[in-house]
Scaffold this motif. Structure first.
Motif, mmCIF file in Angstrom:
data_model
loop_
_atom_site.group_PDB
_atom_site.id
_atom_site.type_symbol
_atom_site.label_atom_id
_atom_site.label_comp_id
_atom_site.label_asym_id
_atom_site.label_seq_id
_atom_site.Cartn_x
_atom_site.Cartn_y
_atom_site.Cartn_z
ATOM 1 N N HIS A 173 0.867 -1.190 0.000
ATOM 2 C CA HIS A 173 0.000 0.000 0.000
ATOM 3 C C HIS A 173 0.897 1.232 0.000
ATOM 4 N N GLN B 219 0.443 3.895 2.822
ATOM 5 C CA GLN B 219 0.704 3.456 4.203
ATOM 6 C C GLN B 219 2.180 3.490 4.579
ATOM 7 N N ARG C 207 -11.374 -3.076 -1.381
ATOM 8 C CA ARG C 207 -10.431 -3.156 -0.247
ATOM 9 C C ARG C 207 -10.447 -4.558 0.368
ATOM 10 N N GLU D 277 -7.383 -12.898 6.269
ATOM 11 C CA GLU D 277 -6.118 -12.497 6.905
ATOM 12 C C GLU D 277 -6.162 -12.743 8.407
ATOM 13 N N ASP E 11 3.237 -5.940 2.027
ATOM 14 C CA ASP E 11 2.060 -5.384 2.701
ATOM 15 C C ASP E 11 2.393 -4.209 3.614
HETATM 16 N N1 GUN Z 1 -7.612 -5.540 4.989
HETATM 17 C C1 GUN Z 1 -8.332 -4.474 4.537
HETATM 18 N N2 GUN Z 1 -7.562 -3.386 4.399
HETATM 19 C C2 GUN Z 1 -6.326 -3.738 4.774
HETATM 20 C C3 GUN Z 1 -5.087 -3.032 4.837
HETATM 21 O O1 GUN Z 1 -4.976 -1.851 4.519
HETATM 22 N N3 GUN Z 1 -4.020 -3.756 5.281
HETATM 23 C C4 GUN Z 1 -4.103 -5.069 5.618
HETATM 24 N N4 GUN Z 1 -3.017 -5.706 6.015
HETATM 25 N N5 GUN Z 1 -5.255 -5.740 5.564
HETATM 26 C C5 GUN Z 1 -6.350 -5.092 5.140
#
Ligand code: GUN
Ligand code: ZN
Length: 434
Positions: free
Chosen positions: A76, A79, A201, A232, A319
């Motif tokens: 990202h 970020q 997203r 995740e 990430d």
């Molecule tokens: N899941 C949704 N948005 C994000 C993000 O910005 N980073 C991560 N690691 N997981 C996400």
């Protein structure tokens, strides 16, 4: 600007997924001829010295190692400024740090400054191609493309789609997000070396209507990609099952809307079941493993071995900003440690593959980037194995190129990247701000 160059050094590259001694090559005294940014010859110096062009000087780095540019399949750019924000798991981390940061990227000037900075840092770390999240503002996407286009980089990004469950100021709406994505695709897809990824997203921040329109876009523009997050974090998975009670699993939510294809890249994919993996394999979709992020947010240990046994494609991503480094060496090192904790072992050559050619294959760019082979774009790295005292001492003790490569992935970082070449042109690391 001449994009003709001859580099003589040690050369290492994968040419396929490594299996023992096959799928990669190493030349202890190799030469690469670059003609107009494309690799026109590669081989041992002894074999090629009679045929290399006499009018181009040979730049000789006997102690250095040339490898393909790294490919980061999930990062990202907005970020980077909030990397290393302390102490939360995914959903709190998003609300507390990520969404407020991404709000700032509605300002085009701000987004442009940060896109330039991100690309400088990425090149410094030796990453030459990335699949990149921008934010939900079209300005953030234009800013990134403009910066990447000016540097002639092979990059893929897209507007983040999110029409619920986040602060109002960064939400779009389903039809508006479709129209904005379409305009960006028309503007950028295929321009220079740029590609476009349709980027919901993650399922919790999109309505069914938005996901359906994302599927329509993917069908309408078959050379775009699908880029999102999947399975995740446990709380995230539970939330998805509450939000989409009709779907069997998290993957099924995406599948229901036609988003699971051979051009789809799903970041994380830690908590999937056998049926999900079978379906991903059937569709030839890709999981991008992001070990640094998984450790930082406490998301879980990625079952690399079991997932690969199902045949699903796996690649590697930083990430950032949940990942704590833009370096693919550091990321390989984290991937190795995540496997160690599960009684599995990631080999150095395999880690090189994950960070280079596997990413190219997932993006269908394997005839363009990801390895050092004739006809490919010369996005390559020159590695200084003596960059730090410890790396130098350790690699002096190496008994094989695998051993050297392993030390590099465990001990290496941007200091080891002596030069990052884009289409054969040095990106002049000395001019890059620290
Ligand atoms: N899941 C949704 N948005 C994000 C993000 O910005 N980073 C991560 N690691 N997981 C996400
Ligand atoms: Zn991410």
């Amino acid at each position: 600007m001449s994009r003709n160059r001859i580099l003589r050094a040690q050369i290492l590259s994968c040419t396929a997924k490594p299996q023992g001694e096959s799928g990669w090559f190493y030349l202890s005294d190799g030469v690469i001829v670059i003609s107009d940014g494309i690799i026109s010859q590669v081989g041992s110096f002894t074999d090629l010295k009679a045929t290399i062009p006499a009018d181009i000087p040979v730049e000789h780095f006997p102690d250095q190692l040339i490898i393909p540019g790294m490919i980061d399949l999930h990062v990202h750019y907005p970020q980077l400024e909030m990397i290393g924000a302390h102490g939360e798991q995914l959903l709190d981390w998003l609300n507390r740090y990520t969404f407020p940061t991404e709000l700032k990227y509605r300002d085009k000037t701000y987004a442009s400054e940060k896109a330039e900075w991100f690309l400088e840092q990425l090149l410094k770390q030796g990453t030459t191609t990335a699949l990149v999240f921008a934010t939900s503002s079209s300005e953030s996407v234009d800013a990134f493309y403009e910066a990447a286009y000016a540097r002639n980089l092979r990059m893929v990004t897209g507007k983040v789609l999110m029409d619920r469950n986040a602060p109002d100021q960064i939400l779009d709406d389903a039809q508006g997000s479709y129209d904005a994505s379409q305009a960006l695709i028309e503007r950028w897809q295929g321009k220079g070396r740029l590609g476009y990824a349709i980027t919901p997203r993650f399922a919790p921040t999109s309505t069914e209507q938005q996901l359906e329109l994302a599927g329509d876009l993917l069908k309408k523009y078959p050379s775009t990609y699908l880029h999102t997050h999947l399975a995740e974090n446990r709380a995230e998975c539970e939330w998805v099952s509450e939000l989409f009670p009709a779907q069997r699993s998290y993957l099924d939510v995406y599948d229901h809307f036609g988003l699971v294809t051979d051009r789809s890249v799903f970041a994380h994919g830690i908590h999937l079941d056998k049926q999900d993996l079978e379906r991903m394999h059937q569709c030839d979709a890709t999981i991008c493993h992001c070990p640094s992020s998984n450790l930082f947010l406490g998301s879980g240990l990625f079952p690399l071995k079991a997932i690969r046994e199902t045949g699903v494609r796996v690649t590697l991503g930083t990430d950032v900003g949940a990942g704590t480094s833009l370096s693919q060496f550091t990321t390989q090192s984290d991937a190795y440690k995540v496997q160690q904790l599960q009684g599995a072992s990631l080999g150095a050559m395999d880690a090189l593959y994950l960070a280079t050619l596997a990413g190219a294959e997932a993006l269908h760019y394997q005839d363009k980037i990801g390895s050092i082979e004739v006809g490919k774009e010369a996005d390559i790295l020159r590695i200084n194995l003596n960059a730090t005292a410890i790396l130098s001492e350790r690699t002096k003790q190496s008994e094989s190129i695998e051993d050297t490569l392993f030390s590099l992935m465990i001990l290496g970082d941007d200091r080891a990247v002596a030069e990052t070449y884009i289409l054969g042109e040095p990106t002049r690391k000395s001019a890059i701000t620290e």
